[in-house]
Design a protein around this motif. Structure first.
Motif, PDB file in Angstrom:
ATOM      1  N   ARG A 113      44.646  36.019 -19.900  1.00  0.00           N
ATOM      2  CA  ARG A 113      43.512  36.839 -20.310  1.00  0.00           C
ATOM      3  C   ARG A 113      42.201  36.201 -19.862  1.00  0.00           C
ATOM      4  NH1 ARG A 113      45.205  38.232 -26.613  1.00  0.00           N
ATOM      5  NH2 ARG A 113      47.153  39.379 -26.130  1.00  0.00           N
ATOM      6  N   ARG A 114      41.186  37.024 -19.800  1.00  0.00           N
ATOM      7  CA  ARG A 114      39.824  36.577 -19.488  1.00  0.00           C
ATOM      8  C   ARG A 114      39.766  35.819 -18.154  1.00  0.00           C
ATOM      9  NH1 ARG A 114      40.652  34.861 -24.624  1.00  0.00           N
ATOM     10  NH2 ARG A 114      40.447  32.682 -24.017  1.00  0.00           N
ATOM     11  N   GLY A 115      40.581  36.259 -17.192  1.00  0.00           N
ATOM     12  CA  GLY A 115      40.524  35.664 -15.873  1.00  0.00           C
ATOM     13  C   GLY A 115      41.097  34.268 -15.779  1.00  0.00           C
ATOM     14  N   ARG A 116      41.899  33.873 -16.762  1.00  0.00           N
ATOM     15  CA  ARG A 116      42.487  32.540 -16.738  1.00  0.00           C
ATOM     16  C   ARG A 116      43.943  32.586 -16.266  1.00  0.00           C
ATOM     17  NH1 ARG A 116      40.057  29.130 -21.935  1.00  0.00           N
ATOM     18  NH2 ARG A 116      37.845  29.459 -21.393  1.00  0.00           N
ATOM     19  N   TYR A 117      44.388  31.450 -15.762  1.00  0.00           N
ATOM     20  CA  TYR A 117      45.748  31.308 -15.270  1.00  0.00           C
ATOM     21  C   TYR A 117      46.402  30.095 -15.920  1.00  0.00           C
ATOM     22  CZ  TYR A 117      43.523  34.060 -11.550  1.00  0.00           C
ATOM     23  OH  TYR A 117      42.810  35.000 -10.853  1.00  0.00           O
ATOM     24  N   THR A 118      47.725  30.150 -16.019  1.00  0.00           N
ATOM     25  CA  THR A 118      48.501  29.033 -16.541  1.00  0.00           C
ATOM     26  C   THR A 118      49.411  28.508 -15.442  1.00  0.00           C
ATOM     27  OG1 THR A 118      48.472  29.904 -18.791  1.00  0.00           O
ATOM     28  CG2 THR A 118      50.171  28.285 -18.272  1.00  0.00           C
ATOM     29  N   LEU A 119      49.336  27.210 -15.187  1.00  0.00           N
ATOM     30  CA  LEU A 119      50.187  26.553 -14.203  1.00  0.00           C
ATOM     31  C   LEU A 119      51.217  25.698 -14.922  1.00  0.00           C
ATOM     32  CD1 LEU A 119      47.411  25.192 -11.784  1.00  0.00           C
ATOM     33  CD2 LEU A 119      48.639  27.351 -11.589  1.00  0.00           C
ATOM     34  N   ILE A 120      52.464  25.751 -14.477  1.00  0.00           N
ATOM     35  CA  ILE A 120      53.479  24.790 -14.904  1.00  0.00           C
ATOM     36  C   ILE A 120      53.809  23.942 -13.684  1.00  0.00           C
ATOM     37  CG2 ILE A 120      55.715  24.402 -15.967  1.00  0.00           C
ATOM     38  CD1 ILE A 120      55.615  27.165 -17.155  1.00  0.00           C
ATOM     39  N   GLN A 121      53.643  22.632 -13.838  1.00  0.00           N
ATOM     40  CA  GLN A 121      53.651  21.736 -12.678  1.00  0.00           C
ATOM     41  C   GLN A 121      54.661  20.605 -12.835  1.00  0.00           C
ATOM     42  OE1 GLN A 121      50.301  18.711 -11.852  1.00  0.00           O
ATOM     43  NE2 GLN A 121      49.788  20.466 -10.562  1.00  0.00           N
ATOM     44  N   ASN A 122      55.450  20.391 -11.775  1.00  0.00           N
ATOM     45  CA  ASN A 122      56.376  19.266 -11.715  1.00  0.00           C
ATOM     46  C   ASN A 122      55.652  17.973 -11.360  1.00  0.00           C
ATOM     47  OD1 ASN A 122      58.581  20.901 -12.174  1.00  0.00           O
ATOM     48  ND2 ASN A 122      59.476  20.644 -10.152  1.00  0.00           N
ATOM     49  N   HIS A 123      56.256  16.856 -11.780  1.00  0.00           N
ATOM     50  CA  HIS A 123      55.801  15.533 -11.356  1.00  0.00           C
ATOM     51  C   HIS A 123      57.020  14.767 -10.859  1.00  0.00           C
ATOM     52  CE1 HIS A 123      51.763  16.157 -12.948  1.00  0.00           C
ATOM     53  NE2 HIS A 123      52.364  16.807 -13.919  1.00  0.00           N
ATOM     54  N   GLU A 124      57.036  14.519  -9.542  1.00  0.00           N
ATOM     55  CA  GLU A 124      58.201  13.918  -8.884  1.00  0.00           C
ATOM     56  C   GLU A 124      58.119  12.393  -9.000  1.00  0.00           C
ATOM     57  OE1 GLU A 124      60.755  14.409  -4.751  1.00  0.00           O
ATOM     58  OE2 GLU A 124      58.589  14.678  -4.712  1.00  0.00           O
ATOM     59  N   ILE A 125      58.454  11.884 -10.178  1.00  0.00           N
ATOM     60  CA  ILE A 125      58.290  10.462 -10.472  1.00  0.00           C
ATOM     61  C   ILE A 125      59.617   9.880 -10.940  1.00  0.00           C
ATOM     62  CG2 ILE A 125      56.911   8.756 -11.724  1.00  0.00           C
ATOM     63  CD1 ILE A 125      54.929  11.006 -12.367  1.00  0.00           C
ATOM     64  N   GLU A 126      59.943   8.697 -10.424  1.00  0.00           N
ATOM     65  CA  GLU A 126      61.061   7.917 -10.921  1.00  0.00           C
ATOM     66  C   GLU A 126      60.537   6.888 -11.919  1.00  0.00           C
ATOM     67  OE1 GLU A 126      64.188   6.757  -7.975  1.00  0.00           O
ATOM     68  OE2 GLU A 126      62.626   7.334  -6.546  1.00  0.00           O
ATOM     69  N   PRO A 127      61.402   6.363 -12.789  1.00  0.00           N
ATOM     70  CA  PRO A 127      60.933   5.344 -13.741  1.00  0.00           C
ATOM     71  C   PRO A 127      60.276   4.162 -13.046  1.00  0.00           C
ATOM     72  CG  PRO A 127      63.132   6.100 -14.341  1.00  0.00           C
ATOM     73  CD  PRO A 127      62.823   6.702 -13.005  1.00  0.00           C
ATOM     74  N   GLY A 128      59.138   3.740 -13.599  1.00  0.00           N
ATOM     75  CA  GLY A 128      58.437   2.585 -13.050  1.00  0.00           C
ATOM     76  C   GLY A 128      57.573   2.876 -11.858  1.00  0.00           C
ATOM     77  N   GLU A 129      57.328   4.168 -11.565  1.00  0.00           N
ATOM     78  CA  GLU A 129      56.487   4.545 -10.434  1.00  0.00           C
ATOM     79  C   GLU A 129      55.340   5.422 -10.899  1.00  0.00           C
ATOM     80  OE1 GLU A 129      58.843   6.477  -7.496  1.00  0.00           O
ATOM     81  OE2 GLU A 129      59.949   4.663  -6.942  1.00  0.00           O
ATOM     82  N   GLY A 130      54.223   5.347 -10.179  1.00  0.00           N
ATOM     83  CA  GLY A 130      53.097   6.246 -10.390  1.00  0.00           C
ATOM     84  C   GLY A 130      52.559   6.248 -11.810  1.00  0.00           C
ATOM     85  N   VAL A 131      51.915   7.364 -12.155  1.00  0.00           N
ATOM     86  CA  VAL A 131      51.416   7.602 -13.512  1.00  0.00           C
ATOM     87  C   VAL A 131      52.429   8.499 -14.196  1.00  0.00           C
ATOM     88  CG1 VAL A 131      49.510   8.459 -14.914  1.00  0.00           C
ATOM     89  CG2 VAL A 131      49.042   7.457 -12.664  1.00  0.00           C
ATOM     90  N   PRO A 132      53.243   7.973 -15.123  1.00  0.00           N
ATOM     91  CA  PRO A 132      54.360   8.746 -15.663  1.00  0.00           C
ATOM     92  C   PRO A 132      53.920   9.865 -16.594  1.00  0.00           C
ATOM     93  CG  PRO A 132      54.161   6.678 -16.829  1.00  0.00           C
ATOM     94  CD  PRO A 132      53.169   6.620 -15.696  1.00  0.00           C
ATOM     95  N   VAL A 133      54.829  10.820 -16.792  1.00  0.00           N
ATOM     96  CA  VAL A 133      54.638  11.856 -17.799  1.00  0.00           C
ATOM     97  C   VAL A 133      54.893  11.210 -19.164  1.00  0.00           C
ATOM     98  CG1 VAL A 133      55.428  14.081 -18.685  1.00  0.00           C
ATOM     99  CG2 VAL A 133      55.357  13.664 -16.202  1.00  0.00           C
TER     100      VAL A 133
END
Length: 485
Positions: free
Chosen positions: A97-117
């Motif tokens: 509504r009101r011109g907004r959008y919802t994104l559902i996004q994956n994060h391709e991360i293995e344990p001990g890498e990157g900024v985790p979820v």
């Protein structure tokens, strides 16, 4: 600088900057994705205009187009206070509504890498795997960030997936790990998986969570998937090698039609999981897709399906349960996207030793279309192999004419394709017409990172896409229908 004004969102969850472009976006016409060969509009197709270097050094676009950064890994902030996870990958978009959008996004991360979820209570599958998962983002056409939160956590290497007809996202783990297996991250952290990995999970955008694997879809290096119009079949790709991966079809049990709440209640052995067999004119099975080339563009080949004996792969990986020549293999089965008539699937490349049989043809990308009704598959886009791919050489002089490594795919509201490159040299987002040309519609001016998760807003006004490194979610606006319609 041209009349195009590019604006950039760099602040926190509530920040936002408007976009201004030269000219108005044409009104959208109602259209449905067409299968290859379907006649289109009578007007001549207008080539996509050349890309213009970005003075900010991030994203090159054509005149009349603009972008904003919606999220930035490690910089923008989740509602729980943690920083946005890294390694953005597959993604879907819902209208709001009101011109907004919802994104559902994956994060391709293995344990001990990157900024985790973050492991948020109620969203956790495996507490022993602090790594990948999915976040939900609220934004608008201007790229404003109205908030992000965790939808699923404790999964690993969430690569791509696919949207469902009822508005959820199916996220895929592109890995196979056994419960009890030890892991050690790049940062020196160590741990133990408490559960098996290699599954598909359903993800909701409304804050609810049910982090249970859909074991009926099998356990392997999942890449992407699509649900057919009848909601009784699911088509899934496997990005794996030694031996090469497969393209699968899961068929629901008799009397079952997929919908809200059905998938996570399926028995582990519900339905039938089967691997694709492309049948040649002499009746034999094509052993690897790399035997076909541009010479077979548009030729429909019959397809049969061979049941996977043990889909949870506790003893033998799914793809190794078939003898060579029994099913059709392919290096890097990647993006999948469905239409009412069929499903597109991508093979990213095959040119290194071991990527394909020794007597097959190297290539830098193939896009296929499987026709549900006819039960045939045909090659609709083909990228011939280029030698600069072999040594990761710099992009050639005419980089916006040289493409390789298509990965994720989506169908635009007008039936054309958008492909995200994960190749060598310059990385592009490509617009492609099945059986016709491909054009560079965006270029990474920052680094050589791949693009991921392209998807159009339901109204066709915004193309959302991820730049995996440094972890940007981009909202791109402009006269899309004029060039991709």
């Amino acid at each position: 600088m041209s009349a195009t004004r590019r604006s950039l969102l760099t602040g926190g969850a509530a920040a936002g900057v408007g976009l201004a472009v030269a000219g108005a976006v044409p009104a959208l016409a109602e259209a449905k994705p067409a299968r290859p060969g379907t006649p289109g509009r009578k007007r001549a197709r207008e080539p996509f205009p050349p890309l213009v270097d970005d003075p900010k050094g991030i994203l090159a676009l054509a005149e009349g187009f603009a972008y904003a950064i919606v999220t930035s890994a490690g910089e923008t902030t989740l509602k729980t206070g943690e920083k946005t996870p890294s390694n953005h990958d597959g993604m879907m978009v819902l209208g709001g509504r009101r011109g907004r959008y919802t994104l559902i996004q994956n994060h391709e991360i293995e344990p001990g890498e990157g900024v985790p979820v973050p492991l948020v209570e109620g969203t956790v599958y495996d507490p022993g795997a602090p790594s990948g998962g999915c976040t939900v983002i609220t934004t608008d056409g201007g790229g404003a960030n109205f908030g992000e939160f965790v939808a699923i956590s404790g999964t690993s290497t969430n690569c791509a997936g696919g949207p469902t007809p009822w508005g959820t996202w199916l996220t895929c783990e592109e890995t196979v790990n056994d419960a009890g297996e030890e892991w050690e991250g790049e940062d020196g952290t160590k741990g133990v998986y408490e559960k098996d990995h290699g599954y598909v999970f359903e993800v909701w955008a409304d804050g609810s969570a049910d982090p249970r694997p859909i074991k009926a879809f099998g356990r392997y290096d999942h890449e992407a998937l699509a649900i057919d119009k009848s909601r009784t079949k699911v088509y899934l790709s496997e990005d794996a090698d030694e031996p090469n991966g497969l393209f699968y079809r899961w068929t629901a049990p008799a009397g079952v039609r997929l919908g809200p709440g059905v998938l996570t209640e399926l028995a582990d052995d519900a339905g039938t999981l089967a691997a694709m067999q492309i049948i040649l004119p002499d009746g034999s099975v094509l052993p690897d897709v790399a035997y076909l080339t541009s010479a077979q563009m548009g030729q429909p080949f019959p397809v049969k399906w061979k049941t996977v004996p043990e889909r949870d792969a506790q003893e033998t990986p799914c793809r190794e349960q078939f003898a060579d020549g029994e099913v059709t293999r392919g290096r890097k089965f990647e993006g999948v996207w469905g239409t009412d008539e069929g499903v597109y699937v991508v093979n990213s490349y095959a040119w290194e030793e071991g990527d394909m049989p020794a007597d097959a043809s190297p290539h830098d990308g193939m896009v296929w279309f499987y026709d549900y009704k006819a039960e045939t598959i045909q090659l609709v886009t083909y990228f011939p192999h280029q030698t600069q791919s072999e040594d990761d050489a710099p992009a050639p002089k005419y980089s916006d004419l040289t493409f390789d490594g298509p990965d994720n795919v989506t169908v635009t509201p007008w039936g054309s394709l958008v492909l995200a490159e994960d190749g060598t040299g310059a990385s592009h987002v490509l617009g492609a017409f099945p059986g016709g040309p491909a054009y560079a519609i965006a270029r990474n001016d920052l680094n050589d990172s791949e693009f991921c998760g392209p998807c159009f807003s339901p109204d066709g006004k915004v193309l959302f896409v991820n730049m995996q490194d440094p972890g940007y979610t981009l909202a791109i606006t402009g006269p899309w229908e004029r060039y991709l319609g």
